[in-house]
Design a protein around this motif. Sequence first.
Motif, mmCIF file in Angstrom:
data_model
loop_
_atom_site.group_PDB
_atom_site.id
_atom_site.type_symbol
_atom_site.label_atom_id
_atom_site.label_comp_id
_atom_site.label_asym_id
_atom_site.label_seq_id
_atom_site.Cartn_x
_atom_site.Cartn_y
_atom_site.Cartn_z
ATOM 1 N N LEU A 1 111.545 -62.637 61.919
ATOM 2 C CA LEU A 1 112.881 -63.230 61.954
ATOM 3 C C LEU A 1 113.932 -62.236 61.466
ATOM 4 O O LEU A 1 114.974 -62.035 62.108
ATOM 5 C CB LEU A 1 112.916 -64.495 61.093
ATOM 6 N N VAL A 2 113.663 -61.604 60.331
ATOM 7 C CA VAL A 2 114.620 -60.652 59.768
ATOM 8 C C VAL A 2 114.759 -59.431 60.673
ATOM 9 O O VAL A 2 115.862 -58.904 60.876
ATOM 10 C CB VAL A 2 114.189 -60.241 58.347
ATOM 11 N N SER A 3 113.658 -58.987 61.255
ATOM 12 C CA SER A 3 113.703 -57.855 62.172
ATOM 13 C C SER A 3 114.593 -58.159 63.372
ATOM 14 O O SER A 3 115.397 -57.325 63.798
ATOM 15 C CB SER A 3 112.289 -57.507 62.640
ATOM 16 N N ASN A 4 114.472 -59.370 63.912
ATOM 17 C CA ASN A 4 115.308 -59.759 65.051
ATOM 18 C C ASN A 4 116.780 -59.828 64.674
ATOM 19 O O ASN A 4 117.660 -59.463 65.466
ATOM 20 C CB ASN A 4 114.851 -61.111 65.600
ATOM 21 N N LEU A 5 117.059 -60.308 63.468
ATOM 22 C CA LEU A 5 118.449 -60.386 63.028
ATOM 23 C C LEU A 5 119.095 -59.003 63.009
ATOM 24 O O LEU A 5 120.256 -58.839 63.387
ATOM 25 C CB LEU A 5 118.539 -61.022 61.638
ATOM 26 N N VAL A 6 118.334 -58.009 62.563
ATOM 27 C CA VAL A 6 118.874 -56.647 62.476
ATOM 28 C C VAL A 6 118.936 -55.986 63.853
ATOM 29 O O VAL A 6 119.967 -55.402 64.238
ATOM 30 C CB VAL A 6 118.040 -55.800 61.505
ATOM 31 N N GLY B 1 120.928 -58.884 66.357
ATOM 32 C CA GLY B 1 122.141 -59.554 65.899
ATOM 33 C C GLY B 1 123.055 -58.696 65.056
ATOM 34 O O GLY B 1 124.132 -59.133 64.658
ATOM 35 N N GLY B 2 122.608 -57.455 64.775
ATOM 36 C CA GLY B 2 123.417 -56.596 63.917
ATOM 37 C C GLY B 2 123.482 -57.077 62.487
ATOM 38 O O GLY B 2 124.418 -56.773 61.749
ATOM 39 N N GLY B 3 122.477 -57.867 62.079
ATOM 40 C CA GLY B 3 122.472 -58.486 60.752
ATOM 41 C C GLY B 3 122.810 -59.955 60.855
ATOM 42 O O GLY B 3 123.162 -60.461 61.920
ATOM 43 N N GLY B 4 122.699 -60.639 59.748
ATOM 44 C CA GLY B 4 122.984 -62.075 59.769
ATOM 45 C C GLY B 4 122.633 -62.712 58.444
ATOM 46 O O GLY B 4 122.729 -62.085 57.393
#
Length: 338
Positions: free
Chosen positions: A48-53, A56-59
């Motif tokens: 999940l965190v990997s996808n956000l970065v 999504g450029g973070g989140g």
Amino acid sequence: MDNNVHLLLNVADRSYFSIIKKEVHTLTLHAGFSAKRTGEIDIIVAELVSNLVKHGGGGQVMVKVNEANGKTYLELIGIDAGMGMADVSRMMVDGVSTKNTLGQGMGAMKRLSDVFQVYSVRDWGTVTVIRVFKEEPLYFDPVTTTQIRSVIIPKPGERACGDGFFQKSTTDCISLFLGDGLGHGPEAQKAVTQAGEVFMKCHEKEPTSIIRHINASVKKTRGLVGTVASLDLNERIWRICGIGNIQTRIFDGWELKGYMAYNGIIGLNVPNTLKSHEMPFENGQVLIMCSDGIKTRWDISRYPTIMRYDLTMLCATLIKDFARNTDDTSVVACKINL
């Protein structure tokens, strides 16, 4: 009762990975999750965190341990404002990737989760809702039954939260209470916690009587604003009474109908004359309550398919787009089918 506050974790880049994994890992261990389930949650958090970065450029990640029908579960919510996905179903297929990776992250999260929902719009971003139950895999409430969901987060940078949500049910009434202690921090949390305890013990069904009962019991706190909404299951009528700036609206599938609360502060100055506002109940209605951590001009017509999802998705989406980020923030959504 559902007064579990989500822990809010910001994800700016990969340097946050280990911090977030440690926070969630510690939370699951304290809740008594098995080593196997905790290991699966570690994988979900990493993906999940990997996808956000990456996408999504973070989140942000919001996490809490909650209970439903006697079953404990961990809830994870991921929010980003990235490019979004045009076809979510395709991106869940193993091997499909837009970043030259193995393309197994979405599929792995789905397989390891008991509830896995993704709402994404191109050029808007993505919201992901994940639940993992402590015991045997269990799907959450079917959409044909009652859903009462809340997402509550403290002011950025704080752990204590002055917003609180409480619910109780009898054979003929469902009652909800959303409170917001004045200010923020431990004293605001103390005020709303005491008000919630009084609400849970109160035997009154009429919202005005409940408000007065709470008012008399929290006079030694700094005070709060709050709204009580009660559904009479026999008469099929919503009765709503609130003091202060809690937003309350009912969505019937076509339009939002709002309720105007009284001015005042519970515990300090409540009007002598209170009257509950009545609204007819219909199956499929969604009652939405927000604290003043949410801007007032939100509009769910911007999200035409959002009602197909668990109501936690609606709560998280409103926070994504309308949170002020200067105070405690809470959104409650309730959908009941009789």
